[in-house]
Write a protein that holds these residues in place. Structure first.
Motif, mmCIF file in Angstrom:
data_model
loop_
_atom_site.group_PDB
_atom_site.id
_atom_site.type_symbol
_atom_site.label_atom_id
_atom_site.label_comp_id
_atom_site.label_asym_id
_atom_site.label_seq_id
_atom_site.Cartn_x
_atom_site.Cartn_y
_atom_site.Cartn_z
ATOM 1 N N TYR A 168 10.581 -17.661 17.501
ATOM 2 C CA TYR A 168 9.817 -17.724 18.743
ATOM 3 C C TYR A 168 8.811 -18.873 18.729
ATOM 4 C CZ TYR A 168 6.666 -16.445 22.502
ATOM 5 O OH TYR A 168 5.889 -16.469 23.618
ATOM 6 N N ILE A 169 8.063 -19.023 17.658
ATOM 7 C CA ILE A 169 7.027 -20.057 17.600
ATOM 8 C C ILE A 169 7.649 -21.453 17.627
ATOM 9 C CG2 ILE A 169 5.192 -21.038 16.159
ATOM 10 C CD1 ILE A 169 4.572 -18.185 15.256
ATOM 11 N N VAL A 170 8.728 -21.632 16.892
ATOM 12 C CA VAL A 170 9.404 -22.933 16.882
ATOM 13 C C VAL A 170 9.940 -23.242 18.272
ATOM 14 C CG1 VAL A 170 11.356 -24.210 15.940
ATOM 15 C CG2 VAL A 170 9.975 -22.774 14.441
ATOM 16 N N SER A 171 10.487 -22.250 18.927
ATOM 17 C CA SER A 171 11.015 -22.435 20.269
ATOM 18 C C SER A 171 9.916 -22.796 21.263
ATOM 19 C CB SER A 171 11.726 -21.159 20.717
ATOM 20 O OG SER A 171 12.134 -21.257 22.048
ATOM 21 N N VAL A 172 8.790 -22.118 21.182
ATOM 22 C CA VAL A 172 7.683 -22.390 22.102
ATOM 23 C C VAL A 172 7.118 -23.785 21.865
ATOM 24 C CG1 VAL A 172 5.317 -21.721 22.663
ATOM 25 C CG2 VAL A 172 7.076 -19.977 22.454
ATOM 26 N N ILE A 173 6.928 -24.150 20.607
ATOM 27 C CA ILE A 173 6.360 -25.468 20.291
ATOM 28 C C ILE A 173 7.310 -26.588 20.699
ATOM 29 C CG2 ILE A 173 5.682 -26.997 18.388
ATOM 30 C CD1 ILE A 173 4.518 -24.513 17.021
ATOM 31 N N HIS A 219 17.422 -30.715 14.425
ATOM 32 C CA HIS A 219 18.771 -31.272 14.308
ATOM 33 C C HIS A 219 19.338 -31.108 12.899
ATOM 34 C CE1 HIS A 219 22.170 -33.877 15.094
ATOM 35 N NE2 HIS A 219 21.854 -34.567 14.004
ATOM 36 N N PHE A 220 18.516 -31.299 11.892
ATOM 37 C CA PHE A 220 18.985 -31.190 10.518
ATOM 38 C C PHE A 220 18.949 -29.767 9.974
ATOM 39 C CE2 PHE A 220 17.699 -35.766 10.484
ATOM 40 C CZ PHE A 220 18.989 -36.258 10.376
ATOM 41 N N GLY A 221 18.564 -28.812 10.797
ATOM 42 C CA GLY A 221 18.603 -27.407 10.404
ATOM 43 C C GLY A 221 17.451 -26.955 9.530
ATOM 44 N N ILE A 222 16.415 -27.745 9.432
ATOM 45 C CA ILE A 222 15.254 -27.357 8.635
ATOM 46 C C ILE A 222 14.437 -26.312 9.380
ATOM 47 C CG2 ILE A 222 13.133 -28.198 7.556
ATOM 48 C CD1 ILE A 222 14.660 -30.871 7.142
ATOM 49 N N LEU A 223 14.312 -26.505 10.694
ATOM 50 C CA LEU A 223 13.664 -25.504 11.542
ATOM 51 C C LEU A 223 14.741 -24.734 12.296
ATOM 52 C CD1 LEU A 223 10.664 -27.420 13.148
ATOM 53 C CD2 LEU A 223 10.582 -25.731 11.329
ATOM 54 N N ASN A 224 14.491 -23.461 12.506
ATOM 55 C CA ASN A 224 15.421 -22.618 13.242
ATOM 56 C C ASN A 224 14.896 -22.448 14.654
ATOM 57 O OD1 ASN A 224 17.293 -20.814 14.122
ATOM 58 N ND2 ASN A 224 16.878 -19.267 12.551
ATOM 59 N N SER A 225 15.678 -22.870 15.642
ATOM 60 C CA SER A 225 15.222 -22.800 17.030
ATOM 61 C C SER A 225 15.202 -21.378 17.569
ATOM 62 C CB SER A 225 16.107 -23.680 17.918
ATOM 63 O OG SER A 225 17.432 -23.209 17.900
ATOM 64 N N ARG A 226 15.729 -20.428 16.817
ATOM 65 C CA ARG A 226 15.705 -19.029 17.270
ATOM 66 C C ARG A 226 14.362 -18.356 17.004
ATOM 67 N NH1 ARG A 226 21.222 -17.372 14.577
ATOM 68 N NH2 ARG A 226 22.336 -19.230 15.221
#
Length: 96
Positions: free
Chosen positions: A41-46, A32-39
């Motif tokens: 692949y690993i962040v999206s999977v987790i 939500h705060f933009g620290i992680l990028n949901s684009r």
């Protein structure tokens, strides 16, 4: 003896669910705060895995306790309930 091992396993599962809830909340905040990028692949999977694992636990709580000004208190209540379950199991294990 088998009953005690079953109780200890249920207690371990409750602890695992608590950690999944905490990680889900942290991941949602970081996204939500933009620290992680949901684009990524690993962040999206987790984040998808954590969402799918915690949604069945949180949805019944969300039905009775809606969010307040955008704040979702259902993970906090779920963690509180799981800690109560873990404590009750500890009492049962001690009394066996």
């Amino acid at each position: 003896m088998v009953f005690m091992h079953t109780l200890m396993f249920v207690q371990w599962i409750a602890g695992l669910i608590v950690w999944l809830l905490i990680l889900n909340v942290l991941t949602e905040w970081l996204l939500h705060f933009g620290i992680l990028n949901s684009r990524h692949y690993i962040v999206s999977v987790i984040s998808d895995f954590l969402y799918k694992m915690t949604t069945p636990i949180l949805n019944p709580i969300r039905r009775y306790i809606p969010s307040y000004n955008g704040l979702d208190f259902s993970p906090l209540i779920a963690i509180f309930i799981l800690f109560i379950i873990k404590d009750l199991i500890n009492i049962l294990i001690i009394n066996i």
